[in-house]
Write a protein that holds these residues in place. Structure first.
Motif, PDB file in Angstrom:
ATOM      1  N   GLY A   1      -3.626   8.148   4.644  1.00 32.70           N
ATOM      2  CA  GLY A   1      -2.621   7.242   5.052  1.00 32.70           C
ATOM      3  C   GLY A   1      -2.923   5.986   4.926  1.00 32.70           C
ATOM      4  O   GLY A   1      -4.290   5.676   4.409  1.00 32.70           O
ATOM      5  N   PHE A   2      -2.269   5.048   5.647  1.00 30.22           N
ATOM      6  CA  PHE A   2      -2.685   3.702   5.728  1.00 30.22           C
ATOM      7  C   PHE A   2      -2.065   2.944   6.971  1.00 30.22           C
ATOM      8  O   PHE A   2      -1.104   3.614   7.388  1.00 30.22           O
ATOM      9  CB  PHE A   2      -2.316   2.838   4.431  1.00 30.22           C
TER      10      PHE A   2
ATOM     11  N   SER B   1       2.137   2.136  10.184  1.00 35.39           N
ATOM     12  CA  SER B   1       0.963   3.445   9.774  1.00 35.39           C
ATOM     13  C   SER B   1       1.933   4.471   9.076  1.00 35.39           C
ATOM     14  O   SER B   1       2.982   4.774   9.660  1.00 35.39           O
ATOM     15  CB  SER B   1       0.261   3.652  10.618  1.00 35.39           C
ATOM     16  N   CYS B   2       1.715   4.753   7.785  1.00 34.55           N
ATOM     17  CA  CYS B   2       2.110   5.927   7.164  1.00 34.55           C
ATOM     18  C   CYS B   2       1.151   7.099   6.859  1.00 34.55           C
ATOM     19  O   CYS B   2       0.100   6.607   6.316  1.00 34.55           O
ATOM     20  CB  CYS B   2       3.089   5.580   6.035  1.00 34.55           C
ATOM     21  N   ALA B   3       1.379   8.314   6.962  1.00 31.87           N
ATOM     22  CA  ALA B   3       0.546   9.387   6.602  1.00 31.87           C
ATOM     23  C   ALA B   3       0.954  10.649   6.103  1.00 31.87           C
ATOM     24  O   ALA B   3       2.154  10.705   6.588  1.00 31.87           O
ATOM     25  CB  ALA B   3      -0.527   9.668   7.947  1.00 31.87           C
TER      26      ALA B   3
ATOM     27  N   SER C   1      -4.089  -7.888   8.486  1.00 31.29           N
ATOM     28  CA  SER C   1      -5.281  -6.776   8.593  1.00 31.29           C
ATOM     29  C   SER C   1      -4.752  -5.545   7.691  1.00 31.29           C
ATOM     30  O   SER C   1      -3.378  -5.590   7.590  1.00 31.29           O
ATOM     31  CB  SER C   1      -5.821  -6.249   9.905  1.00 31.29           C
ATOM     32  N   ASN C   2      -5.467  -4.440   7.457  1.00 31.02           N
ATOM     33  CA  ASN C   2      -5.040  -3.410   6.819  1.00 31.02           C
ATOM     34  C   ASN C   2      -6.230  -2.453   6.793  1.00 31.02           C
ATOM     35  O   ASN C   2      -7.494  -2.831   6.836  1.00 31.02           O
ATOM     36  CB  ASN C   2      -4.342  -3.606   5.585  1.00 31.02           C
ATOM     37  N   GLU C   3      -5.746  -1.192   6.185  1.00 30.22           N
ATOM     38  CA  GLU C   3      -6.740  -0.059   6.246  1.00 30.22           C
ATOM     39  C   GLU C   3      -5.997   0.952   5.266  1.00 30.22           C
ATOM     40  O   GLU C   3      -4.958   1.426   5.601  1.00 30.22           O
ATOM     41  CB  GLU C   3      -7.347   0.353   7.694  1.00 30.22           C
ATOM     42  N   THR C   4      -6.983   1.793   4.722  1.00 25.64           N
ATOM     43  CA  THR C   4      -6.439   2.878   3.891  1.00 25.64           C
ATOM     44  C   THR C   4      -7.436   3.914   4.083  1.00 25.64           C
ATOM     45  O   THR C   4      -8.846   3.749   4.463  1.00 25.64           O
ATOM     46  CB  THR C   4      -6.584   2.589   2.555  1.00 25.64           C
ATOM     47  N   TYR C   5      -7.207   5.205   4.451  1.00 26.52           N
ATOM     48  CA  TYR C   5      -7.996   6.416   4.403  1.00 26.52           C
ATOM     49  C   TYR C   5      -7.479   7.494   3.879  1.00 26.52           C
ATOM     50  O   TYR C   5      -6.177   7.691   3.269  1.00 26.52           O
ATOM     51  CB  TYR C   5      -8.013   6.451   6.169  1.00 26.52           C
TER      52      TYR C   5
ATOM     53  N   ILE D   1       0.795  -1.074  -0.014  1.00 29.26           N
ATOM     54  CA  ILE D   1      -0.072   0.177  -0.261  1.00 29.26           C
ATOM     55  C   ILE D   1       0.967   1.271  -0.124  1.00 29.26           C
ATOM     56  O   ILE D   1       1.836   1.297   0.661  1.00 29.26           O
ATOM     57  CB  ILE D   1      -0.934   0.168   1.226  1.00 29.26           C
ATOM     58  N   ARG D   2       0.528   2.343  -0.864  1.00 32.54           N
ATOM     59  CA  ARG D   2       1.159   3.590  -0.752  1.00 32.54           C
ATOM     60  C   ARG D   2       0.188   4.634  -0.399  1.00 32.54           C
ATOM     61  O   ARG D   2      -0.876   4.581  -0.725  1.00 32.54           O
ATOM     62  CB  ARG D   2       1.994   3.720  -2.078  1.00 32.54           C
TER      63      ARG D   2
END
Length: 206
Positions: free
Chosen positions: A195-196, A186-188, A202-206, A136-137
């Motif tokens: 970020g993500f 986590s990176c934002a 598990s994972n999440e993107t926002y 994810i980026r």
């Protein structure tokens, strides 16, 4: 005359004999039988006094071994980064080594991302004709997205994996902040807030 004398003689004789019998009976009836003497002395009793002495405590004169020296706490790892051969990119890995991450300045933008196997992964778009969902980026344009990439992107290219970012540590550079937590990396983007978070399960993107 003779008869009277004879009568007197026999009367005296009888009286004498009777007296003799009385004397004999008197001596027999008056005889005392001594009872066996019993010793009046009390039997001697020997009393032995039992003496109970408390046991003497045993004292050990051997010196006890000195206590072990206090163990020093394990050093808290500090954030470690490496720099790409070209540019000022920051490369690091997750503590378990499952993800390779970086904050990478490019010609048109700067991005932050992590590559590694995660689940779940959304369906691949029709535009992706190579490996999909291996990372994810997030860029400075919009929300974070899954990657479509044919190889490793966030690596310094060395023979060994880049240094891990310890749990609780973070790298803030070029407008991005990446943090290592027990739930993953986590990176934002500091400006947009997009970020993500990525982990193996598990994972999440926002």
């Amino acid at each position: 005359m003779v008869n009277e004398r004879a009568k007197k003689y026999w009367a005296l004789a009888a009286m004498a004999a009777f007296s003799t019998v009385l004397v004999g009976c008197s001596s027999e009836s008056g005889a005392e039988v001594a009872a066996p003497s019993s010793s009046s002395a009390s039997p001697s009793t020997t009393t032995v006094e039992a003496t109970t002495e408390a046991p003497t405590p045993v004292t050990t004169s051997e010196a006890l071994p000195p206590p072990p020296p206090p163990s020093e706490p394990a050093p808290v790892p500090t954030p470690q980064t490496t720099y790409a051969a070209l540019g000022g990119a920051y490369y690091f890995s997750s503590p378990d080594g499952q993800f390779q991450c970086g904050i990478v300045p490019l010609a048109s933008r700067t991005e932050a991302g992590c590559q590694g196997t995660t689940s779940p992964v959304p369906p691949a778009p029709e535009s992706c004709l190579i490996s999909w969902g291996n990372g994810i980026r997030v860029t400075n344009e919009g929300a974070a997205e899954f990657m479509c990439s044919g190889g490793a992107v966030y690596t310094s290219g060395g023979e060994q994996i880049d240094p891990p970012l310890a749990v609780g540590a973070q790298i803030a550079a070029d407008g991005y902040t990446c943090t290592s937590t027990p739930d993953g990396i986590s990176c934002a983007n500091d400006e947009t807030g997009h970020g993500f978070r990525i982990a193996s399960d598990s994972n999440e993107t926002y």
